[in-house]
Design a protein around this motif. Structure first.
Motif, mmCIF file in Angstrom:
data_model
loop_
_atom_site.group_PDB
_atom_site.id
_atom_site.type_symbol
_atom_site.label_atom_id
_atom_site.label_comp_id
_atom_site.label_asym_id
_atom_site.label_seq_id
_atom_site.Cartn_x
_atom_site.Cartn_y
_atom_site.Cartn_z
ATOM 1 N N PHE A 1 0.855 -1.144 0.024
ATOM 2 C CA PHE A 1 -0.023 -0.121 -0.082
ATOM 3 C C PHE A 1 0.940 1.260 0.111
ATOM 4 C CE2 PHE A 1 -2.810 3.499 1.418
ATOM 5 C CZ PHE A 1 -4.032 2.985 1.102
ATOM 6 N N LEU A 2 1.808 1.387 0.731
ATOM 7 C CA LEU A 2 2.671 2.266 1.054
ATOM 8 C C LEU A 2 3.277 2.731 -0.209
ATOM 9 C CD1 LEU A 2 4.121 1.944 4.740
ATOM 10 C CD2 LEU A 2 2.394 3.812 3.792
ATOM 11 N N GLU A 3 4.092 1.477 -0.881
ATOM 12 C CA GLU A 3 4.889 1.850 -1.965
ATOM 13 C C GLU A 3 3.966 2.359 -3.102
ATOM 14 O OE1 GLU A 3 8.167 -1.575 -1.357
ATOM 15 O OE2 GLU A 3 7.145 -1.918 -3.129
ATOM 16 N N GLU A 4 2.691 1.634 -3.332
ATOM 17 C CA GLU A 4 1.845 1.938 -4.495
ATOM 18 C C GLU A 4 1.196 3.312 -4.355
ATOM 19 O OE1 GLU A 4 -0.419 -1.192 -5.075
ATOM 20 O OE2 GLU A 4 1.284 -2.774 -5.521
ATOM 21 N N ARG A 5 0.936 3.550 -2.941
ATOM 22 C CA ARG A 5 -0.331 4.724 -2.976
ATOM 23 C C ARG A 5 0.159 5.970 -2.135
ATOM 24 N NH1 ARG A 5 -5.801 1.427 -2.362
ATOM 25 N NH2 ARG A 5 -6.499 3.693 -1.472
ATOM 26 N N ILE A 6 1.336 5.861 -1.265
ATOM 27 C CA ILE A 6 1.760 6.936 -0.454
ATOM 28 C C ILE A 6 3.419 7.028 -0.461
ATOM 29 C CG2 ILE A 6 1.753 8.077 1.788
ATOM 30 C CD1 ILE A 6 -0.197 6.111 2.553
ATOM 31 N N SER A 7 3.640 8.421 -1.250
ATOM 32 C CA SER A 7 5.139 8.623 -1.321
ATOM 33 C C SER A 7 5.465 9.460 -0.155
ATOM 34 C CB SER A 7 5.430 9.410 -2.738
ATOM 35 O OG SER A 7 4.609 10.504 -2.884
ATOM 36 N N GLY A 8 6.502 9.404 0.073
ATOM 37 C CA GLY A 8 7.234 10.061 1.356
ATOM 38 C C GLY A 8 7.128 9.220 2.656
ATOM 39 N N ILE A 9 6.477 7.970 2.568
ATOM 40 C CA ILE A 9 6.540 7.283 3.928
ATOM 41 C C ILE A 9 6.820 5.983 3.279
ATOM 42 C CG2 ILE A 9 4.963 6.035 5.646
ATOM 43 C CD1 ILE A 9 2.897 8.275 5.396
ATOM 44 N N GLY B 1 10.337 11.725 4.337
ATOM 45 C CA GLY B 1 9.971 12.134 2.657
ATOM 46 C C GLY B 1 8.690 13.172 2.802
ATOM 47 N N LEU B 2 7.928 13.295 3.902
ATOM 48 C CA LEU B 2 6.813 13.886 3.711
ATOM 49 C C LEU B 2 7.123 15.619 3.794
ATOM 50 C CD1 LEU B 2 4.390 12.302 6.124
ATOM 51 C CD2 LEU B 2 4.520 12.198 3.548
ATOM 52 N N GLY B 3 8.339 15.887 4.206
ATOM 53 C CA GLY B 3 8.714 17.051 4.416
ATOM 54 C C GLY B 3 8.174 17.988 5.716
ATOM 55 N N PHE C 1 0.070 15.813 13.305
ATOM 56 C CA PHE C 1 -0.548 15.712 11.815
ATOM 57 C C PHE C 1 -1.219 14.436 11.553
ATOM 58 C CE2 PHE C 1 0.265 13.764 7.518
ATOM 59 C CZ PHE C 1 -0.463 14.668 6.818
ATOM 60 N N PHE C 2 -0.828 13.193 11.615
ATOM 61 C CA PHE C 2 -1.535 11.860 11.575
ATOM 62 C C PHE C 2 -2.755 11.881 12.452
ATOM 63 C CE2 PHE C 2 2.697 10.250 9.888
ATOM 64 C CZ PHE C 2 2.303 10.049 8.462
ATOM 65 N N LEU C 3 -2.447 12.472 13.720
ATOM 66 C CA LEU C 3 -3.831 12.496 14.685
ATOM 67 C C LEU C 3 -4.876 13.423 14.076
ATOM 68 C CD1 LEU C 3 -5.129 11.492 17.037
ATOM 69 C CD2 LEU C 3 -4.106 13.174 18.176
ATOM 70 N N LYS C 4 -4.396 14.462 13.719
ATOM 71 C CA LYS C 4 -5.679 15.762 13.442
ATOM 72 C C LYS C 4 -5.973 15.369 11.913
ATOM 73 C CE LYS C 4 -5.155 17.689 17.415
ATOM 74 N NZ LYS C 4 -3.973 18.589 17.900
ATOM 75 N N LYS C 5 -5.151 15.131 11.046
ATOM 76 C CA LYS C 5 -5.488 15.068 9.643
ATOM 77 C C LYS C 5 -5.819 13.695 9.109
ATOM 78 C CE LYS C 5 -4.921 19.386 8.177
ATOM 79 N NZ LYS C 5 -3.911 20.087 9.102
ATOM 80 N N ALA C 6 -5.282 12.718 9.687
ATOM 81 C CA ALA C 6 -5.430 11.334 9.318
ATOM 82 C C ALA C 6 -6.480 10.675 10.152
ATOM 83 C CB ALA C 6 -4.412 10.565 9.022
ATOM 84 N N ARG D 1 -5.278 10.251 2.222
ATOM 85 C CA ARG D 1 -6.081 11.270 2.002
ATOM 86 C C ARG D 1 -5.103 12.428 2.694
ATOM 87 N NH1 ARG D 1 -10.308 7.845 2.375
ATOM 88 N NH2 ARG D 1 -10.830 8.203 4.658
ATOM 89 N N ALA D 2 -4.751 12.184 3.851
ATOM 90 C CA ALA D 2 -4.122 13.308 4.758
ATOM 91 C C ALA D 2 -2.705 13.596 3.783
ATOM 92 C CB ALA D 2 -3.720 13.025 6.150
ATOM 93 N N VAL D 3 -2.001 12.900 3.436
ATOM 94 C CA VAL D 3 -0.630 13.097 2.707
ATOM 95 C C VAL D 3 -0.986 13.950 1.356
ATOM 96 C CG1 VAL D 3 1.271 12.101 1.574
ATOM 97 C CG2 VAL D 3 0.500 11.268 3.957
ATOM 98 N N ALA D 4 -2.195 13.466 0.720
ATOM 99 C CA ALA D 4 -2.440 14.342 -0.559
ATOM 100 C C ALA D 4 -2.621 15.570 -0.425
ATOM 101 C CB ALA D 4 -3.699 13.457 -1.173
ATOM 102 N N SER D 5 -3.107 15.914 0.960
ATOM 103 C CA SER D 5 -3.603 17.415 1.133
ATOM 104 C C SER D 5 -2.468 17.976 1.579
ATOM 105 C CB SER D 5 -4.566 17.422 2.508
ATOM 106 O OG SER D 5 -3.970 17.104 3.595
ATOM 107 N N ILE D 6 -1.041 17.692 1.915
ATOM 108 C CA ILE D 6 -0.082 18.438 2.322
ATOM 109 C C ILE D 6 0.322 19.584 1.339
ATOM 110 C CG2 ILE D 6 2.341 18.590 2.886
ATOM 111 C CD1 ILE D 6 2.001 15.740 4.176
#
Ligand SMILES: Cc1ncc(COP(=O)(O)O)c(C=O)c1O
Length: 390
Positions: A306-314, A331-333, A342-347, A385-390
């Motif tokens: 999942f991480l490899e295919e769908r979330i870059s930066g983790i 890698g999320l910056g 961030f993970f608690l509030k946004k994800a 979804r949270a990472v896409a909103s950064i």
């Protein structure tokens, strides 16, 4: 599969620390908790049944630990870890964290240095510092995908006065199952420098294909002489709320000093349900554990893909065992200090912040993937979804 690890058990209205803290204390009402190390699975049916039977008796007086309790642990260590131990080498403890505190008090003096291999389970720091001893850090090496021990640094630290090492084997949070070679090299250094080793092996049963846990004390008689091993069924079978663990040391001076320290702390008896659960798990838990291990390993594969295919930066630091793993989020910056929030509030997913385990893991979080796959999938989708909103 005989056991249904996909089953989602609602824990919201229990006293669960894992669920109550992010939802009611931090007030993120639908947060998925993936932090503290307990799993969301029901214990093996044999454990539930043994506790139900004991509860139905209705009288819960002070217990005297029966010989069958020790025998269950002896048989388990022989069957699962090819390690022969004896009852007179063992002592009970209400948990491994208490055992670490007792050990620090029993085997060192105020001001002594105690070595830990960081980043590591943060109660290791507390066991040392809360008892007036000094933490001596022997940071692990990290090559970007895998952690190893830095044994040259360890020898330097020993020269500076560390006299006891708390070993985490397998290692939380880096997920390493130390190889026989690594442990033998560590063992040679321990013998040469007259080092006492407290080997926290609480995760010893949670080892994936391709790795094998080797009890440190089983490596040689010389190491057995200087090692106190901590074991418990609590991680393996998801029983940490039963507060029942054991330590093993074939050196009679060590085990006697440990017992004296538990007496000084006023811990003499035990916990009725803990005794029953410990024994039932070790006597009847093998096939449940074998299935759990396949399920957990499939969770690792799922998470990695999942991480490899769908979330870059983790990036997942792939664990060789345990149900805990580091996610490298550099890698999320984001600012490392803002990551967990961030993970608690946004994800709306609650992790353990990497920095808790040591400054080396700032920019990482620790995920607890001991949960049904539908819950893991939902958490990863929220993260996406949270990472896409950064
Ligand atoms: C390495 C390690 N030691 C000890 C513990 C906790 O042990 P206990 O609940 O028996 O105090 C944990 C829990 O996560 C752990 O990871």
């Amino acid at each position: 599969m005989k056991y249904d690890f996909d089953k989602v058990v609602d824990r919201t209205d229990t006293e669960s620390l894992k669920w109550v803290y992010p939802r009611k204390v931090l007030k993120v009402g639908d947060a998925i908790p993936m932090w503290v190390a307990d799993m969301d699975f029901e214990a093996p049916p044999a454990v539930v049944e043994a506790i139900r039977r004991r509860a139905a008796h209705g009288v819960y007086g002070y217990p005297l630990i029966p010989p069958s309790f020790w025998q269950a642990a002896i048989d388990w260590l022989k069957r699962r870890h090819s390690w022969d131990v004896r009852k007179d080498w063992m002592a009970k403890s209400p948990g491994i964290v208490p055992a670490l505190n007792y050990a620090v008090r029993a085997f060192t003096k105020p001001g002594d240095g105690v070595i830990i291999q960081t980043p590591v389970y943060f109660p290791f720091y507390h066991a040392v510092e809360n008892n007036g001893r000094r933490v001596v850090r022997n940071p692990l090496r990290f090559d970007g995908t895998r952690y190893t021990m830095d044994l040259e640094d360890l020898e330097r630290k020993l020269d500076e006065g560390g006299r006891m090492l708390i070993l985490c084997s397998p290692h939380n949070p880096v997920g390493r199952v130390w190889t026989r070679d690594e442990l033998e090299t560590l063992g040679r250094i321990a013998v040469e420098h007259d080092l006492l080793v407290i080997s926290d092996e609480i995760h010893h049963d949670l080892v994936f294909k391709g790795s094998r846990h080797v009890p440190f004390a089983s490596l040689s008689p010389a190491l057995a002489e200087r090692t106190v091993t901590c074991i418990a069924p609590s991680k393996t079978f998801n029983l940490p709320g039963l507060s029942t663990a054991a330590v093993v040391a074939s050196n009679s001076k060590l085990i006697e000093s440990f017992k004296e320290e538990t007496e000084r702390a006023g811990f003499e008896l035990g916990q009725v349900f803990g005794i029953v659960g410990f024994e039932a798990a070790y006597n009847h838990g093998d096939d449940w554990l074998d299935e759990l291990l396949s399920y957990l390993e499939a969770n690792v594969d799922f998470m990695e893909n999942f991480l490899e295919e769908r979330i870059s930066g983790i990036r997942l630091i792939r664990p060789e065992g345990t149900y805990l793993a580091l996610l490298d989020c550099r890698g999320l910056g984001l600012e490392p200090a803002a990551l967990n929030d961030f993970f608690l509030k946004k994800a709306r997913v609650y992790f353990s912040d990497g920095a808790l385990f040591g400054e080396e893991a700032a920019g990482f979080v620790r995920i607890n993937f001991g949960c049904p796959r539908p819950v893991l999938r939902e958490a990863l989708e929220r993260m996406e979804r949270a990472v896409a909103s950064i």
